[in-house]
Design a protein around this motif. Structure first.
Motif, short mmCIF file in Angstrom:
data_model
loop_
_atom_site.label_atom_id
_atom_site.label_comp_id
_atom_site.label_asym_id
_atom_site.label_seq_id
_atom_site.Cartn_x
_atom_site.Cartn_y
_atom_site.Cartn_z
N VAL A 1 75.96 53.42 81.64
CA VAL A 1 75.33 52.35 80.86
C VAL A 1 75.53 51.03 81.59
O VAL A 1 76.66 50.68 81.96
N THR B 1 70.41 52.99 80.46
CA THR B 1 71.26 54.16 80.24
C THR B 1 70.73 55.30 81.11
O THR B 1 69.58 55.72 80.96
N THR C 1 69.34 47.04 78.47
CA THR C 1 70.48 47.89 78.80
C THR C 1 69.92 49.18 79.40
O THR C 1 69.07 49.83 78.77
N ASP D 1 76.89 59.73 80.60
CA ASP D 1 75.95 58.63 80.70
C ASP D 1 76.54 57.46 81.49
O ASP D 1 77.76 57.21 81.44
N SER E 1 71.01 59.15 81.97
CA SER E 1 71.52 60.42 81.44
C SER E 1 70.93 61.55 82.28
O SER E 1 69.89 61.38 82.91
#
Lengths: 177, 175
Positions: free
Chosen positions: B19, B99, B97, B17, B101
């Motif tokens: 972030v 993220t 935030t 990931d 993936s």
């Protein structure tokens, strides 16, 4: 919910005639510059040495190249330039459709980028915009409007294809407007 | 960065990931770097009053650049992007935030011998606190299907491919 699912039969004739026709062929007013790529690298904290290290670029790509996802950057007009009147906007077909259908707001929902020959500093890029489809009226949580798909084909000064960008836009009027 | 090769990758593999905390600077820097001068990417009042959203938000080309970074962080510099299709489902605002993936959905070589990895990538945005009608629950902001060429051997370099030897569009996405 894609514009591709819609027939163009119900479209106003003047809009239907634009489907598949290249519009606004244009050549950039400035050459590709490494500093623009650096701005994007900095904005995304991208440390890929292919774009920072000339030795790596020479080994892998025979010299510096522009970050592929900066494709649209090279055709975006300056915010202002001498002789220009009104706001300078990219993707003119998108704004034409907003105006044609009286839809004051718009968002881009889907975007496909296909990368061909690398873009290099010094290249001068040209493009044309092609309207692929326009949907009938649709209502989403944003408001009521229409979806449309616009392709942009980008070529360098040697007429080599460097990329194709396909946008799905949704022009709409807010329900509370 | 790792020197990834096609044989190192299998369907179902996941990417580490990425972030990122989003600030107003993240949004404005990205918009201006992509020469996108439209006000919803730098003018709070315009974004909230005209667009009806909670703040300025990341523009499309900058999201593409973030996704490119996520992919090439994973492949290393020999990875060469062929195609990306992404859909914006929700906006990304300052205070979120992000993220990123991703996972591998296909691995193979085309007729020219070029090695390809297909990826499904998700950008999830999570607000630091509830704001107006926006909860602090993670929300899928953008999904992306990407096709990236990676070397099939130590001697292979996807960037060396030209003309017919470079087929960046997957068949199902070719118009």
């Amino acid at each position: 919910m894609t514009a591709d699912e819609e027939s163009t039969d119900a479209l106003p004739e003047d809009v239907a005639e634009l489907i598949g026709r290249p519009q606004y062929p244009q050549t950039a007013s400035f050459a590709v510059e490494r500093s623009f790529t650096d701005n994007t690298l900095a904005a995304t904290a991208n440390g890929n040495p292919l774009y920072w290290d000339e030795a790596v670029a020479e080994e892998l790509t025979n010299g510096m190249t522009a970050l592929p996802t900066t494709l649209s950057l090279w055709m975006r007009p300056h915010y202002w330039e001498p002789g220009a009147t009104g706001e300078q906007v990219a993707l003119k077909v998108h704004f034409d459709l907003k105006e044609r259908f009286g839809l004051p707001e718009a968002v881009m929902t889907d975007n496909t980028l296909t990368f061909h020959e690398p873009v290099r500093p010094g290249d001068v890029i040209s493009h044309a915009q092609v309207l692929r489809s326009v949907s009938g009226p649709k209502t989403t949580k944003l408001g009521t409007g229409r979806f449309w798909v616009i392709d942009i084909e980008y070529r360098n000064q040697r007429d080599e294809l460097v990329g194709v960008e396909s946008y799905t836009g949704f022009g709409y009027r807010r329900e509370d407007a | 960065m790792a020197a990834m090769k096609l044989g190192d990758v299998s369907v179902g593999d996941t990417m580490d990931d990425l972030v990122v905390d989003v600030t107003p600077t993240t949004v404005v820097l990205g918009a201006l770097a992509s020469r996108d001068w439209r006000p919803m990417h730098h003018d709070h009042k315009f974004a909230t009053e005209r667009n009806g959203v909670r703040d300025i938000f990341l523009n499309t080309p900058n999201q593409a650049a973030w996704i490119e970074r996520f992919i090439t962080d994973w492949t290393g510099p020999r990875g060469r992007l062929g195609q990306m299709t992404f859909r914006m489902r929700d906006s990304v605002f300052p205070g979120d935030t992000m993220t990123f993936s991703g996972s591998v959905t296909a691995v193979g070589a085309d007729d020219t011998g070029c090695g390809w990895v297909e990826l499904d990538i998700t950008l999830t945005a999570t607000a630091s606190e509830p704001t107006g009608n926006q909860s602090a629950e993670p929300r899928v902001a953008t999904t992306c299907s990407a096709r990236v060429a990676v070397p099939t051997s130590d001697d292979d370099n996807p960037w060396a491919r030209r003309g017919d030897q470079w087929q960046p569009a997957s068949e199902q996405r070719t118009r």
